[in-house]
Design an enzyme around this catalytic site. Sequence first.
Site, PDB file in Angstrom:
ATOM      1  N   GLU A  48      54.746  16.395 -28.824  1.00 13.07           N
ATOM      2  CA  GLU A  48      54.925  15.474 -29.933  1.00 13.07           C
ATOM      3  C   GLU A  48      55.160  14.094 -29.315  1.00 13.07           C
ATOM      4  O   GLU A  48      56.033  13.940 -28.458  1.00 13.07           O
ATOM      5  CB  GLU A  48      56.147  15.894 -30.764  1.00 13.07           C
ATOM      6  CG  GLU A  48      56.294  15.032 -31.978  1.00 13.07           C
ATOM      7  CD  GLU A  48      57.520  15.383 -32.836  1.00 13.07           C
ATOM      8  OE1 GLU A  48      58.124  16.450 -32.629  1.00 13.07           O
ATOM      9  OE2 GLU A  48      57.844  14.553 -33.702  1.00 13.07           O
ATOM     10  N   ARG A 273      62.473  28.053 -21.660  1.00 10.84           N
ATOM     11  CA  ARG A 273      62.349  26.665 -21.250  1.00 10.84           C
ATOM     12  C   ARG A 273      63.120  26.414 -19.968  1.00 10.84           C
ATOM     13  O   ARG A 273      64.012  27.180 -19.597  1.00 10.84           O
ATOM     14  CB  ARG A 273      62.795  25.717 -22.362  1.00 10.84           C
ATOM     15  CG  ARG A 273      64.235  25.847 -22.805  1.00 10.84           C
ATOM     16  CD  ARG A 273      64.631  24.704 -23.751  1.00 10.84           C
ATOM     17  NE  ARG A 273      63.699  24.508 -24.858  1.00 10.84           N
ATOM     18  CZ  ARG A 273      63.158  23.325 -25.179  1.00 10.84           C
ATOM     19  NH1 ARG A 273      63.438  22.251 -24.492  1.00 10.84           N
ATOM     20  NH2 ARG A 273      62.362  23.219 -26.198  1.00 10.84           N
ATOM     21  N   LYS A 283      64.987  15.361 -25.749  1.00 11.93           N
ATOM     22  CA  LYS A 283      64.350  14.050 -25.925  1.00 11.93           C
ATOM     23  C   LYS A 283      65.251  13.111 -26.707  1.00 11.93           C
ATOM     24  O   LYS A 283      65.249  11.907 -26.471  1.00 11.93           O
ATOM     25  CB  LYS A 283      63.002  14.202 -26.637  1.00 11.93           C
ATOM     26  CG  LYS A 283      61.886  14.599 -25.676  1.00 11.93           C
ATOM     27  CD  LYS A 283      60.522  14.345 -26.302  1.00 11.93           C
ATOM     28  CE  LYS A 283      60.036  15.589 -26.979  1.00 11.93           C
ATOM     29  NZ  LYS A 283      58.662  15.498 -27.471  1.00 11.93           N
TER      30      LYS A 283
END
Length: 575
Positions: A48, A273, A283
């Site tokens: 994204e 992850r 983020k």
Amino acid sequence: MNTNGDTPNNNDKIVENDARSDFVRDIVKEDLKTNKFDGRVVTRFPPEPNGYLHIGHAKAINLNFGIAQEFGGKFHLRFDDTNPTKEETEYVESITNDVRWLGADWGDNLFYASDYFDQMHAYAVDLIKKGKAYVCDCPHSEVSKMRGTLTAPGTPCPHRDRSIDENLDLFDRMHKGEFPDGSKTLRAKIDLSSPNINMRDPIMYRILHASHHRTGDKWCIYPMYDWAHGIEDSIEKITHSICTLEFENHRPLYDWFLDELGVYHPQQIEFARLNLTYTVMSKRKLLELVKGKFVSGWDDPRMPTISGMRRRGYTPQAIRNFCKRIGVNKFNSTVDFQLLEYFVREDLNKNAPRVMGVLNPLKVVITNYPDGQTEELDAVNNPEDPSAGTRKVPFSKVLYIEQDDFMENPPKKFFRLSPGKEVRLRYAYFITCTDVIKDANGEIIELHCTYDPATRGGDAPDGRKVKATLHWVSADHALDAELRLYEHLFSKPNPNEVEEGHDYKENLNPNSLTVLKNCKIEPSVKNAPIETRYQFERQGYFSIDPDSTPGNLVFNRIATLKDTWAKIQTAETTR
Ligand code: ATP
Ligand code: MG
């Protein structure tokens, strides 16, 4: 063998072991065997564009690109740009650069989810027509409440049983912009008592009168991730849609949407992850550090971002080797930052040319060396790589050595320079300290030494030994440089672990950056381009920062020389 007097490392073989196998690759192999996707392999990396990529993304890129490459498939780079409010073109550009820099090649396969908005909209209308989606007038907060909890089922809202015609009309008017933000949503009609909350009539579309970086003002309804993502994968004929573990509970929804639409259906696979010690990977937090000026930008060399690591001097090869080593599995774990540094050192040790640079200069005058004379001495560029050859290093009467390499009153075990002591200057001569010159405050400002001309090149013909070899630069020839030394950005292994009422930013390391302004570097680095990496003998690996100018060189310390691999093996933790 490491040449820096470090402990030898015999773990090089772990990066050479290229036979990769993991549960994701096993699934791909099995699917190829059964011809599930007609022998195709198509993976994607779907960022994204709401921030810069970080080392966790590198793991995902390596996995997806690696699989496409190993199985003769294709790799797509797709911007998952379904949320207009947080996305910017700057991020699209940085992400494209970073993926390319990491070595992943998407060929012609660069896509934008926003290019599929029309198709997504048409599919939504299909679901409404099938009675599988409805327009809900409840505000978002109500919708969340009515979806229930893990122990209580969801409750239907009064809009759930609207007629298909009414839903089509309302959705059309949502699309046309008749309603304000947040006043209506389109929801899938699935199962309000499902044990999986994601299946309790999730939102597919929300109203948002916002400009999009690519579609401008064309849309005022935007698709939610779960609705959009499967369609994106389906349109691109992805075979294996690899994502992180938090989407495991979303897979039934991914499957439901594609099954109800009756369209091409990729396989979603989830892996753990990457988390790293001494840093944050969210983020949102990284953006906060940038916006709050806790760092100089997304590419601050202390950031876990790809652009930060690039600026710091990490190599794509080192990052790839690291990703290969950590592998892929189903368990969330935190990897020790030292493991990443190990691979950085391992790569630079092989490839970075050696030079001499003095961080904290101390002037040395060789009293018996002829005034005005300069000699060019041969220095080895890389003992790990004979093909790197040699270079000339100028030597003259006035030199700089490291302040740390001299002690006026040394303890017993101090073997470097002190009054009356003889040491070797690397590639040059043996010198002996004869006098210590001080200023009015008693600070040492200069040393007087003599040299032995018979020891040219660094060896004594009479076989006498010295216990230390120092790096040095010739004062007249040295380049001035600013050196930026780094420590971890955070002082705690897990900066996110804070007590109630406290904030992860309180764990920022106040010593994460040290700037040394008066450093002296040998002249061979003079016209080297930005990002050139060196090993400064005994001081670590350094790269030329973009702030550098011909008159003022700026270097980042990439890593110190110390090899901590032995510690790493016990420090790797699984949570
Ligand atoms: P967010 O969705 O909260 O903005 P994100 O880190 O998931 O953050 P995306 O741009 O959605 O950001 O990530 C793109 C891809 O990278 C996703 O497929 C995601 O699963 C993967 N990814 C993100 N963070 C990590 C990580 N720490 N380790 C491995 N893969 C990751
Ligand atoms: Mg995400």
